[in-house]
Design an enzyme around this catalytic site. Structure first.
Site, PDB file in Angstrom:
ATOM      1  N   GLU A 241      15.866  63.610 -42.605  1.00  0.00           N
ATOM      2  CA  GLU A 241      16.781  63.211 -41.727  1.00  0.00           C
ATOM      3  C   GLU A 241      17.952  63.357 -42.410  1.00  0.00           C
ATOM      4  O   GLU A 241      18.414  62.408 -43.442  1.00  0.00           O
ATOM      5  CB  GLU A 241      16.663  61.918 -41.224  1.00  0.00           C
ATOM      6  CG  GLU A 241      15.484  61.429 -40.254  1.00  0.00           C
ATOM      7  CD  GLU A 241      15.462  61.897 -38.973  1.00  0.00           C
ATOM      8  OE1 GLU A 241      16.392  62.414 -38.609  1.00  0.00           O
ATOM      9  OE2 GLU A 241      14.186  62.144 -38.530  1.00  0.00           O
ATOM     10  N   CYS A 275      25.836  59.129 -40.293  1.00  0.00           N
ATOM     11  CA  CYS A 275      25.448  60.462 -40.466  1.00  0.00           C
ATOM     12  C   CYS A 275      25.848  61.157 -38.764  1.00  0.00           C
ATOM     13  O   CYS A 275      26.140  62.432 -38.913  1.00  0.00           O
ATOM     14  CB  CYS A 275      24.018  60.877 -40.670  1.00  0.00           C
ATOM     15  SG  CYS A 275      22.966  59.385 -39.462  1.00  0.00           S
TER      16      CYS A 275
HETATM   17  P1  NAD Z   1      21.865  60.844 -50.926  1.00  0.00           P
HETATM   18  O1  NAD Z   1      21.247  61.955 -50.562  1.00  0.00           O
HETATM   19  O2  NAD Z   1      22.748  60.757 -52.491  1.00  0.00           O
HETATM   20  O3  NAD Z   1      20.781  59.473 -51.539  1.00  0.00           O
HETATM   21  C1  NAD Z   1      20.039  59.167 -50.551  1.00  0.00           C
HETATM   22  C2  NAD Z   1      18.765  58.537 -51.171  1.00  0.00           C
HETATM   23  O4  NAD Z   1      17.952  59.558 -51.807  1.00  0.00           O
HETATM   24  C3  NAD Z   1      18.879  57.510 -52.376  1.00  0.00           C
HETATM   25  O5  NAD Z   1      17.990  56.525 -52.337  1.00  0.00           O
HETATM   26  C4  NAD Z   1      19.059  58.405 -53.675  1.00  0.00           C
HETATM   27  O6  NAD Z   1      18.785  57.743 -54.962  1.00  0.00           O
HETATM   28  C5  NAD Z   1      17.956  59.371 -53.155  1.00  0.00           C
HETATM   29  N1  NAD Z   1      17.842  60.766 -54.000  1.00  0.00           N
HETATM   30  C6  NAD Z   1      19.048  61.382 -54.309  1.00  0.00           C
HETATM   31  N2  NAD Z   1      18.929  62.564 -54.622  1.00  0.00           N
HETATM   32  C7  NAD Z   1      17.418  62.736 -54.709  1.00  0.00           C
HETATM   33  C8  NAD Z   1      16.385  63.636 -54.979  1.00  0.00           C
HETATM   34  N3  NAD Z   1      17.021  64.883 -55.362  1.00  0.00           N
HETATM   35  N4  NAD Z   1      15.024  63.422 -54.886  1.00  0.00           N
HETATM   36  C9  NAD Z   1      14.604  62.333 -54.410  1.00  0.00           C
HETATM   37  N5  NAD Z   1      15.637  61.313 -54.098  1.00  0.00           N
HETATM   38  C10 NAD Z   1      16.975  61.341 -54.082  1.00  0.00           C
HETATM   39  O7  NAD Z   1      22.608  60.226 -49.773  1.00  0.00           O
HETATM   40  P2  NAD Z   1      23.453  59.122 -49.787  1.00  0.00           P
HETATM   41  O8  NAD Z   1      25.056  59.433 -50.450  1.00  0.00           O
HETATM   42  O9  NAD Z   1      22.881  57.844 -50.026  1.00  0.00           O
HETATM   43  O10 NAD Z   1      23.688  58.933 -48.033  1.00  0.00           O
HETATM   44  C11 NAD Z   1      24.561  59.621 -47.460  1.00  0.00           C
HETATM   45  C12 NAD Z   1      24.074  60.879 -46.738  1.00  0.00           C
HETATM   46  O11 NAD Z   1      22.872  60.434 -45.891  1.00  0.00           O
HETATM   47  C13 NAD Z   1      24.972  61.325 -45.766  1.00  0.00           C
HETATM   48  O12 NAD Z   1      24.621  62.670 -45.978  1.00  0.00           O
HETATM   49  C14 NAD Z   1      24.514  61.122 -44.399  1.00  0.00           C
HETATM   50  O13 NAD Z   1      24.816  62.064 -43.284  1.00  0.00           O
HETATM   51  C15 NAD Z   1      23.032  61.178 -44.718  1.00  0.00           C
HETATM   52  N6  NAD Z   1      22.501  60.269 -43.622  1.00  0.00           N
HETATM   53  C16 NAD Z   1      21.524  60.847 -42.626  1.00  0.00           C
HETATM   54  C17 NAD Z   1      20.866  60.039 -41.725  1.00  0.00           C
HETATM   55  C18 NAD Z   1      20.132  60.668 -40.646  1.00  0.00           C
HETATM   56  O14 NAD Z   1      19.481  60.073 -39.743  1.00  0.00           O
HETATM   57  N7  NAD Z   1      19.902  61.763 -40.124  1.00  0.00           N
HETATM   58  C19 NAD Z   1      21.406  58.794 -41.397  1.00  0.00           C
HETATM   59  C20 NAD Z   1      22.011  58.278 -42.394  1.00  0.00           C
HETATM   60  C21 NAD Z   1      22.647  58.698 -43.401  1.00  0.00           C
END
Ligand code: NAD
Length: 473
Positions: A241, A275
């Protein structure tokens, strides 16, 4: 962390600072789990799967209802942890905790509706039936913007399906996840069925790349989603997601008052860190002037404050320094390319501390501006006039994102044209609340694959088994 029903941080050597974005003070230290911790959590989940998968669905349902009840009792503790660590006003955080409880009650109901089917056979004396079975051990990773709901959807659906799980919350929001797991513990969930580990990106990579993980359920950025695609070990089922750059179309036939109220809510709620936030709006030229005037007047009235001190504030701080920097980059880019900043456009002067940014409306935007094609993830909206609906739809569809789109029109034919031609997983017409608990929610194109919410949210944790039986009757 919570591994095999024990809270603690045994074996942790590295710690991460957790900062309150309203005060910029350190409020907690979270473990940064290494390989050994990840191994022990996956081992606990693997061991528990052998029994949890056979627990009667009605018993799994009962436990999920109990977790929902525990969450309701703890809602203020959960909400306070959310606000202190990621900044959304307490009133909104309480709303998130209540929706989290609802998710558990919803999937408690779904747990006893895992139906299979029978299939006719050509030969007499045979029957084929299809049964659904849990996929196994789930590795779940969540971001910080809805820190408990985005864990909760994965937890509730996978436990209902009979899976076990290891959860890693965002490194920015560990405490609300801990509060949630205290509810699981109080509800008497058997040891090892759900485990909580903490850490940053490297811990996330260890979890998704672990050979003991059968399914990865991830919510976060597109960049991290792509990296996970490459990191998983062997053939692992995935649901991603990811982010989006969500458009709004306001036609000449829109109820403008509603359109403005909806846009204020969906562009600035959670400081735009959703998001499915409206990033960019395309407004018919006849309605354009009225729309931007009313929208900027409304944005100026929004109360920006520390959400603990003012629990009903409209907008809290941004959660991360990197997020604030990105917002400033997008606004500067739009200014440099000739857009007009109608309100906001800077950090509010009333706050000398905290990662606050004033709700910002940018008019006369063009497609080359970052705000019109990249996810800003902050309290900023870019607006552009259009003359042909065809053209507006082409622009709305013209980014790699496919999560959610919005439109306002009172015209029936236009509403069907828009709902059918907008290439997004969720389309909301004449309102801005794209997700409901009992309908599938997911993105397409670069916004991800798989669904949460609804029956489909649980199906992702099940696989099918075709049994062909020769009974001879
Ligand atoms: P992020 O991708 O930086 O981090 C999300 C999570 O993933 C954190 O727990 C982080 O530690 C982990 N992570 C980061 N890189 C990783 C990798 N390479 N492998 C495994 N784990 C990893 O995102 P964020 O800044 O925490 O959140 C914001 C983003 O999330 C925005 O782009 C937003 O649109 C998206 N989002 C999507 C939805 C949806 O339902 N589609 C909902 C909420 C947020």
């Amino acid at each position: 962390m919570y591994i095999d029903a024990h809270f603690g941080s045994a074996g942790v050597t590295q710690w991460l600072d957790v900062v309150n974005p309203s005060t910029e003070q350190i409020v907690a230290h979270a473990p940064d789990a290494d390989q050994q911790v990840v191994d022990s959590a996956v081992a606990a989940a693997t061991h528990a799967f052998a029994s949890w998968r056979w627990v009667n669905a009605f018993e799994r349902s009962r436990v999920l209802h109990k977790i929902g009840d525990e969450i309701s009792h703890a809602e203020r503790r959960i909400a306070t942890a959310i606000t202190v660590e990621m900044g959304k006003p307490l009133g909104e955080a309480l709303g998130e905790a209540r929706k989290l409880a609802k998710a558990f009650h919803y999937y408690a109901g779904e747990a006893v509706r895992i139906f299979g089917e029978t299939i006719p056979n050509e030969e007499d004396g045979f029957i084929s039936f299809v049964e659904k079975e849990p996929v196994g051990v789930v590795g779940a990773i969540a971001p910080w913007n809805y820190p408990v709901e985005l864990i909760g959807w994965k937890l509730a659906a996978s436990l209902a399906a009979g899976c076990t799980i290891v959860v890693k919350p965002s490194e920015y929001t560990p405490s609300s996840a801990e509060e949630l797991f205290r509810c699981l513990d109080a509800a008497g969930l058997p040891a090892g069925v759900a485990n909580l580990i903490m850490g940053g990106r490297s811990t996330g990579k260890l979890l998704v790349g672990h050979p003991g993980i059968d399914k990865v359920a991830f919510t976060g950025s597109q960049a991290a989603g792509e990296d996970i695609y490459r990191t998983v070990s062997g053939i692992t089922s995935l649901s991603l997601e990811l982010g989006g750059s969500c458009p709004l179309i306001v036609t000449a036939n829109a109820d403008l008052e509603r359109a403005v109220a909806g846009t204020l809510r969906r562009a600035f709620r959670n400081a735009g860190q959703i998001c499915i936030s409206i990033n960019r709006a395309y407004v018919h030229e006849d309605a354009y002037w009225h729309f931007i005037e009313a929208l900027s007047a409304g944005a100026r009235r929004l109360v920006v404050a520390d959400g603990i001190a003012q629990e009903n504030a409209d907008v809290g701080p941004m959660t991360t320094r990197a997020g604030l920097d990105k917002v400033m980059r997008h606004v500067d880019d739009a200014k440099a390319r000739g857009a007009r900043i109608l309100c906001g456009g800077s950090r509010p002067q009333a706050h000398d501390k905290g990662l606050f940014y004033a709700p910002t409306v940018i008019a006369d935007c063009s497609p080359d501006m970052l705000v019109m094609h990249e996810e800003t993830f902050g309290p900023v909206i870019g607006v552009s006039p259009y003359s042909s609906l065809d053209d507006a739809i082409t622009q709305a569809n013209g980014t790699p994102s496919g999560l959610a789109a919005y439109a306002y029109t009172e015209h029936v034919k236009e509403s069907f044209t828009l709902s059918r031609r907008l290439d997004f997983g969720n389309v909301s017409i004449n309102h801005v609340d794209a997700g409901i608990m009992n309908a599938p929610y997911g993105g397409r194109k670069q916004s991800g694959t798989g669904y949460e919410h609804g029956r489909e949210g649980m199906e992702g944790y099940l696989h099918l088994k075709h049994v062909r039986l020769r009974h001879g009757a």
